[in-house]
Write a protein that holds these residues in place. Structure first.
Motif, short mmCIF file in Angstrom:
data_model
loop_
_atom_site.label_atom_id
_atom_site.label_comp_id
_atom_site.label_asym_id
_atom_site.label_seq_id
_atom_site.Cartn_x
_atom_site.Cartn_y
_atom_site.Cartn_z
N LEU A 4 0.70 -1.14 0.02
CA LEU A 4 0.02 0.01 -0.12
C LEU A 4 0.66 1.29 0.06
O LEU A 4 0.52 2.30 -0.70
CB LEU A 4 -1.03 0.03 1.02
CG LEU A 4 -1.93 1.01 1.25
CD1 LEU A 4 -2.80 1.14 0.14
CD2 LEU A 4 -2.73 0.99 2.57
N THR A 5 1.86 1.16 0.61
CA THR A 5 2.86 2.44 0.89
C THR A 5 3.47 2.63 -0.56
O THR A 5 3.45 3.83 -0.98
CB THR A 5 3.76 2.13 1.84
OG1 THR A 5 3.16 2.02 3.32
CG2 THR A 5 4.88 3.36 2.09
N ASP A 6 3.96 1.59 -1.06
CA ASP A 6 4.44 1.61 -2.45
C ASP A 6 3.64 2.11 -3.41
O ASP A 6 3.98 3.18 -4.25
CB ASP A 6 5.09 0.34 -3.04
CG ASP A 6 6.46 -0.09 -2.09
OD1 ASP A 6 6.86 0.50 -1.47
OD2 ASP A 6 6.61 -1.37 -2.10
N ARG A 7 2.51 1.71 -3.46
CA ARG A 7 1.39 2.04 -4.42
C ARG A 7 1.04 3.36 -4.21
O ARG A 7 0.88 3.96 -5.38
CB ARG A 7 0.17 1.11 -4.33
CG ARG A 7 -0.83 1.05 -5.40
CD ARG A 7 -0.27 0.33 -6.67
NE ARG A 7 -1.11 0.85 -7.86
CZ ARG A 7 -0.31 1.31 -8.98
NH1 ARG A 7 0.76 1.20 -9.35
NH2 ARG A 7 -1.38 1.51 -9.88
N LEU A 8 0.57 3.82 -3.19
CA LEU A 8 0.28 5.33 -2.96
C LEU A 8 1.34 6.05 -3.37
O LEU A 8 1.41 7.30 -3.64
CB LEU A 8 -0.25 5.50 -1.42
CG LEU A 8 -1.54 4.96 -1.01
CD1 LEU A 8 -1.89 5.11 0.49
CD2 LEU A 8 -2.58 5.63 -1.87
N SER A 9 2.65 5.73 -2.78
CA SER A 9 3.91 6.76 -3.18
C SER A 9 3.89 6.80 -4.87
O SER A 9 3.93 7.98 -5.28
CB SER A 9 4.97 6.28 -2.61
OG SER A 9 4.96 6.22 -1.15
N ILE A 36 -0.53 6.42 7.19
CA ILE A 36 -0.82 5.37 6.04
C ILE A 36 0.40 5.33 4.97
O ILE A 36 0.93 4.09 4.81
CB ILE A 36 -2.06 5.45 5.33
CG1 ILE A 36 -3.13 5.30 6.34
CG2 ILE A 36 -2.09 4.65 4.11
CD1 ILE A 36 -4.67 5.90 5.82
N MET A 37 0.91 6.44 4.42
CA MET A 37 1.92 6.47 3.61
C MET A 37 3.20 6.06 4.11
O MET A 37 4.02 5.76 3.17
CB MET A 37 1.82 7.94 2.98
CG MET A 37 0.79 8.41 2.34
SD MET A 37 0.24 8.76 0.69
CE MET A 37 1.81 8.82 0.00
N ALA A 38 3.21 6.44 5.40
CA ALA A 38 4.63 5.96 6.09
C ALA A 38 4.70 4.39 6.41
O ALA A 38 5.73 4.00 6.81
CB ALA A 38 4.91 6.85 7.39
N GLY A 39 3.62 3.87 6.22
CA GLY A 39 3.51 2.53 6.68
C GLY A 39 3.21 2.23 8.11
O GLY A 39 3.41 1.11 8.67
N SER A 40 2.91 3.26 9.08
CA SER A 40 2.66 3.19 10.37
C SER A 40 1.39 2.78 10.84
O SER A 40 1.27 2.38 12.02
CB SER A 40 3.33 4.26 11.13
OG SER A 40 2.87 5.40 10.73
N ALA A 41 0.32 2.93 9.94
CA ALA A 41 -1.00 2.69 10.06
C ALA A 41 -1.58 1.84 8.85
O ALA A 41 -0.87 2.18 7.75
CB ALA A 41 -1.62 4.11 10.26
N ILE A 42 -2.35 1.24 8.95
CA ILE A 42 -3.14 0.39 7.77
C ILE A 42 -4.66 0.94 8.10
O ILE A 42 -5.22 0.69 9.02
CB ILE A 42 -3.12 -1.01 8.03
CG1 ILE A 42 -1.57 -1.58 8.07
CG2 ILE A 42 -3.85 -1.79 7.18
CD1 ILE A 42 -1.45 -2.86 8.25
N PRO A 43 -5.06 1.32 6.77
CA PRO A 43 -6.55 1.74 6.76
C PRO A 43 -7.44 0.62 7.02
O PRO A 43 -7.21 -0.42 6.65
CB PRO A 43 -6.59 2.60 5.49
CG PRO A 43 -5.50 1.94 4.64
CD PRO A 43 -4.53 1.59 5.63
#
Length: 73
Positions: A4-9, A36-43
């Motif tokens: 998710l982080t990779d895809r959003l970035s 979410i973008m940092a990968g410290s939270a999952i929506p």
């Protein structure tokens, strides 16, 4: 980094989209999107679907990729 982080970035860079703008258009707090973008939270599933739809992508595929990552943990 998570899928998710990779895809959003990638998608935000391709579209020159600021996090502030994306957060505003999704109706979520900027800090939540940053986490979410940092990968410290999952929506939750609903937000994952909204993100996919925002980028005109398959929501079920996004859910599947995020869940695979969680299962791997």
């Amino acid at each position: 980094m998570s899928w998710l982080t990779d895809r959003l970035s990638k998608l935000t860079q391709e579209r020159s989209l600021a996090n502030d703008t994306l957060a505003r258009q999704l109706g979520i707090e900027r800090s939540r999107l940053s986490n979410i973008m940092a990968g410290s939270a999952i929506p939750n599933d609903n937000l994952i679907k909204r993100l996919a739809k925002y980028f005109d992508e398959d929501a079920e595929a996004w859910l599947s990729n995020v869940q695979k990552r969680e299962d791997a943990k």
